[in-house]
Motif scaffolding. Structure first.
Motif, mmCIF file in Angstrom:
data_model
loop_
_atom_site.group_PDB
_atom_site.id
_atom_site.type_symbol
_atom_site.label_atom_id
_atom_site.label_comp_id
_atom_site.label_asym_id
_atom_site.label_seq_id
_atom_site.Cartn_x
_atom_site.Cartn_y
_atom_site.Cartn_z
ATOM 1 N N SER A 249 6.700 1.856 2.827
ATOM 2 C CA SER A 249 7.623 1.870 3.934
ATOM 3 C C SER A 249 8.907 1.912 3.676
ATOM 4 C CB SER A 249 7.606 0.319 4.737
ATOM 5 O OG SER A 249 7.727 -0.684 3.563
ATOM 6 N N CYS A 250 9.396 2.038 2.258
ATOM 7 C CA CYS A 250 10.684 2.139 1.786
ATOM 8 C C CYS A 250 11.021 3.706 1.663
ATOM 9 C CB CYS A 250 10.970 1.318 0.657
ATOM 10 S SG CYS A 250 10.998 -0.454 0.938
ATOM 11 N N VAL A 251 12.141 3.891 1.744
ATOM 12 C CA VAL A 251 12.426 5.819 1.745
ATOM 13 C C VAL A 251 11.999 6.113 -0.015
ATOM 14 C CG1 VAL A 251 14.323 7.234 1.658
ATOM 15 C CG2 VAL A 251 14.244 5.671 3.539
ATOM 16 N N LYS A 252 12.611 5.279 -0.746
ATOM 17 C CA LYS A 252 12.316 5.672 -2.078
ATOM 18 C C LYS A 252 10.918 5.556 -2.586
ATOM 19 C CE LYS A 252 12.365 0.944 -4.370
ATOM 20 N NZ LYS A 252 13.077 0.082 -5.100
ATOM 21 N N ASN A 253 9.956 5.160 -1.780
ATOM 22 C CA ASN A 253 8.534 5.348 -2.228
ATOM 23 C C ASN A 253 7.917 6.137 -1.187
ATOM 24 O OD1 ASN A 253 8.478 3.688 -4.346
ATOM 25 N ND2 ASN A 253 8.554 1.899 -3.027
ATOM 26 N N GLY A 254 8.631 6.856 -0.132
ATOM 27 C CA GLY A 254 7.976 7.843 0.572
ATOM 28 C C GLY A 254 8.095 7.337 2.180
ATOM 29 N N GLY A 255 8.284 6.365 2.239
ATOM 30 C CA GLY A 255 8.264 5.702 3.744
ATOM 31 C C GLY A 255 9.742 6.086 4.382
ATOM 32 N N GLN A 256 9.739 5.374 5.522
ATOM 33 C CA GLN A 256 11.045 5.643 6.439
ATOM 34 C C GLN A 256 11.536 4.511 7.104
ATOM 35 O OE1 GLN A 256 10.718 9.256 9.161
ATOM 36 N NE2 GLN A 256 8.759 9.399 8.243
ATOM 37 N N LEU A 257 10.963 3.295 6.599
ATOM 38 C CA LEU A 257 11.102 2.095 7.544
ATOM 39 C C LEU A 257 12.838 1.724 7.127
ATOM 40 C CD1 LEU A 257 10.060 0.524 9.798
ATOM 41 C CD2 LEU A 257 9.069 -1.210 8.096
ATOM 42 N N ASN A 258 13.416 2.035 6.160
ATOM 43 C CA ASN A 258 14.681 1.608 5.751
ATOM 44 C C ASN A 258 15.489 3.064 5.909
ATOM 45 O OD1 ASN A 258 13.710 2.706 3.465
ATOM 46 N ND2 ASN A 258 14.703 1.408 2.303
ATOM 47 N N GLY A 259 15.042 3.974 6.390
ATOM 48 C CA GLY A 259 16.015 5.154 6.794
ATOM 49 C C GLY A 259 16.865 5.389 7.820
ATOM 50 N N GLY A 260 17.694 6.401 7.633
ATOM 51 C CA GLY A 260 18.408 6.510 8.847
ATOM 52 C C GLY A 260 17.786 6.492 10.347
ATOM 53 N N ARG A 261 16.620 7.199 10.657
ATOM 54 C CA ARG A 261 16.438 6.974 11.751
ATOM 55 C C ARG A 261 15.750 5.489 12.379
ATOM 56 N NH1 ARG A 261 14.562 11.900 14.061
ATOM 57 N NH2 ARG A 261 14.576 13.843 12.876
ATOM 58 N N ALA A 262 15.249 4.855 11.384
ATOM 59 C CA ALA A 262 14.976 3.531 11.755
ATOM 60 C C ALA A 262 16.306 2.678 11.788
ATOM 61 C CB ALA A 262 14.294 2.866 10.273
ATOM 62 N N LYS A 263 17.269 2.872 10.983
ATOM 63 C CA LYS A 263 18.697 2.242 11.233
ATOM 64 C C LYS A 263 19.022 2.479 12.531
ATOM 65 C CE LYS A 263 19.617 1.740 6.393
ATOM 66 N NZ LYS A 263 20.277 2.019 5.314
ATOM 67 N N ALA A 264 19.300 3.753 13.040
ATOM 68 C CA ALA A 264 19.768 4.008 14.377
ATOM 69 C C ALA A 264 18.937 3.614 15.567
ATOM 70 C CB ALA A 264 19.740 5.666 14.393
ATOM 71 N N ALA A 265 17.761 3.528 15.342
ATOM 72 C CA ALA A 265 16.737 2.973 16.543
ATOM 73 C C ALA A 265 17.059 1.457 16.466
ATOM 74 C CB ALA A 265 15.242 3.085 16.078
ATOM 75 N N LEU A 266 17.125 0.843 15.534
ATOM 76 C CA LEU A 266 17.252 -0.843 15.407
ATOM 77 C C LEU A 266 18.786 -0.769 15.938
ATOM 78 C CD1 LEU A 266 16.213 -3.512 14.994
ATOM 79 C CD2 LEU A 266 17.117 -3.262 12.596
ATOM 80 N N ASN A 267 19.873 -0.072 15.677
ATOM 81 C CA ASN A 267 20.961 -0.393 16.183
ATOM 82 C C ASN A 267 21.170 -0.217 17.747
ATOM 83 O OD1 ASN A 267 24.068 -0.744 15.774
ATOM 84 N ND2 ASN A 267 24.092 1.315 16.701
ATOM 85 N N PHE A 268 20.459 0.728 18.169
ATOM 86 C CA PHE A 268 20.554 0.996 19.595
ATOM 87 C C PHE A 268 19.863 -0.088 20.393
ATOM 88 C CE2 PHE A 268 17.233 2.314 22.977
ATOM 89 C CZ PHE A 268 18.190 2.744 24.100
ATOM 90 N N TRP A 269 18.524 -0.536 19.871
ATOM 91 C CA TRP A 269 17.782 -1.568 20.400
ATOM 92 C C TRP A 269 18.649 -3.012 20.536
ATOM 93 C CZ3 TRP A 269 13.612 -5.038 18.371
ATOM 94 C CH2 TRP A 269 12.872 -5.682 19.384
ATOM 95 N N THR A 270 18.937 -3.367 19.259
ATOM 96 C CA THR A 270 19.633 -4.711 19.357
ATOM 97 C C THR A 270 20.969 -4.624 20.270
ATOM 98 O OG1 THR A 270 20.745 -4.161 17.260
ATOM 99 C CG2 THR A 270 18.694 -5.241 17.231
ATOM 100 N N GLN A 271 21.721 -3.548 20.523
ATOM 101 C CA GLN A 271 22.839 -3.436 21.259
ATOM 102 C C GLN A 271 22.592 -3.649 22.618
ATOM 103 O OE1 GLN A 271 25.389 -0.073 20.344
ATOM 104 N NE2 GLN A 271 26.026 -1.012 18.408
#
Length: 360
Positions: A249-271
């Motif tokens: 799930s982590c970017v350094k291991n090939g995932g995306q869950l802590n990447g830029g798209r995930a952060k942007a989505a979480l920021n939008f949703w929580t706002q």
């Protein structure tokens, strides 16, 4: 014996085979008349239809009783799993989703329906074939292509909005004055947030118990995880829960869950939370539907199974005739990825009925 009788019930899940010759159903069900099948399903419109319509029609034709327990999502899984673990045989068929079916197969909970039907062709209604299902049935197959669950519903989330609010002349004028552009259903995430903020204030000024957006944010239920990872995140181009094919799930291991798209989505949703109804943090998909139907939100991501009755059932919904439906906003490139098969909009999920080995 009940495993064999379920072959008959399987035929009903297409929702259309009762048009077949009544005589066939009566003959096929005659040896099992009076038998009771106990099932469990989620308390959703399709589940309620199966219990209130299909089960009754099935009993009239075959003499086989079907008791279908409709309950909450979490209670449904809790009861079914405990029954199968204990091998107690309470349930003769259970509801399963594509998210959990392979866990069930790994634990050998389920009967191979393909083999059961092949071994008992006399219990398969005329015109019924597993090959006629869409490819969604593939999610309920094992590595050999055998079916372990018969699809009975599929659900996606759509963007619902209140046409009466968006089309109100004073709302249009006030929105343009405040934001500098025209009021309309959102095609960008920024526009969704502006709409949410605006209608929260607009409704408050008019003394309306209505807020700017729904949020499926129950903090003690998987519903909030589902909303973020299955609805919001894919709209930003984050697919498959941000997990790589080798389960990182982590970017350094090939995932995306802590990447830029995930952060942007979480920021939008929580706002969006300040602009959602007070019940948002206690809302599963059912409460979101109820909130919108009660007129408590100007826009929202709502499951299609609820969208239909919200828009049409005046006995349950206060917004009949006022509901618009469209696609949710998406990040740049997402629509193209969806069209090419490299991505998707929202999350196509669904449920099936399967037979536990524990069935007596």
């Amino acid at each position: 014996m009940k495993k064999l009788i379920f072959a008959l019930l399987v035929s009903t899940i297409s929702f259309s085979v009762f048009a077949a010759d009544d005589a066939w159903w009566k003959k096929a069900g005659k040896p099992y008349k009076g038998t009771v099948l106990q099932g469990i399903t989620e308390n959703t419109p399709p589940g309620n239809f199966a219990a209130s319509v299909l089960a009754k029609d099935f009993e009239k034709l075959t003499g086989i009783k079907v008791r279908l327990e409709n309950t909450s999502w979490d209670a449904m899984y809790d009861k079914a799993i405990k029954d199968m673990e204990a091998n107690s045989g309470i349930y003769d068929f259970v509801y399963i989703e594509q998210d959990i079916v392979y866990s069930y197969l790994d634990r050998d909970f389920l009967v191979n329906i393909s083999k059961e039907l092949a071994s008992n062709p006399g219990l398969v209604a005329p015109g019924v074939s597993l090959d006629d299902f869409t490819t969604f049935i593939d999610y309920f197959k094992n590595g050999d292509g055998d079916v372990f669950g018969i699809p009975m519903e599929a659900f996606i989330k759509v963007y619902l909005y209140r046409k009466d609010l968006f089309e109100a002349a004073d709302a249009k004028a006030a929105f343009r004055a405040q934001y500098g552009y025209g009021l309309a259903p959102a095609t960008t995430f920024g526009q969704w947030r502006d709409n949410a903020e605006f209608f929260t204030g607009y409704c408050a000024k008019k003394g309306m118990q209505c807020w700017g957006t729904t949020v499926q944010g129950h903090t003690g239920h998987p519903a909030s995880t589902y909303e973020f990872l299955e609805s919001i995140a894919p709209s930003f181009g984050l697919y498959n829960w941000g997990v790589s094919k080798d389960y990182h799930s982590c970017v350094k291991n090939g995932g995306q869950l802590n990447g830029g798209r995930a952060k942007a989505a979480l920021n939008f949703w929580t706002q969006l939370l300040p602009f959602a109804p007070p019940e948002a943090l206690q809302s599963t998909w059912s409460e979101v539907g109820a909130s919108f139907a009660a007129g408590r939100a100007a826009q929202g991501w709502v499951y299609g199974e609820n969208a239909a009755w919200i828009a049409t059932d005046a006995e349950k919904s206060a917004v009949v005739g006022k509901v618009g439906v469209t696609l949710p906003p998406t990040a740049e490139g997402v629509m193209q990825q969806a069209a090419s098969g490299k991505g998707y909009i929202g999350y196509f999920d669904g449920g099936a009925y399967g037979i536990p080995h524990s069935s007596k």
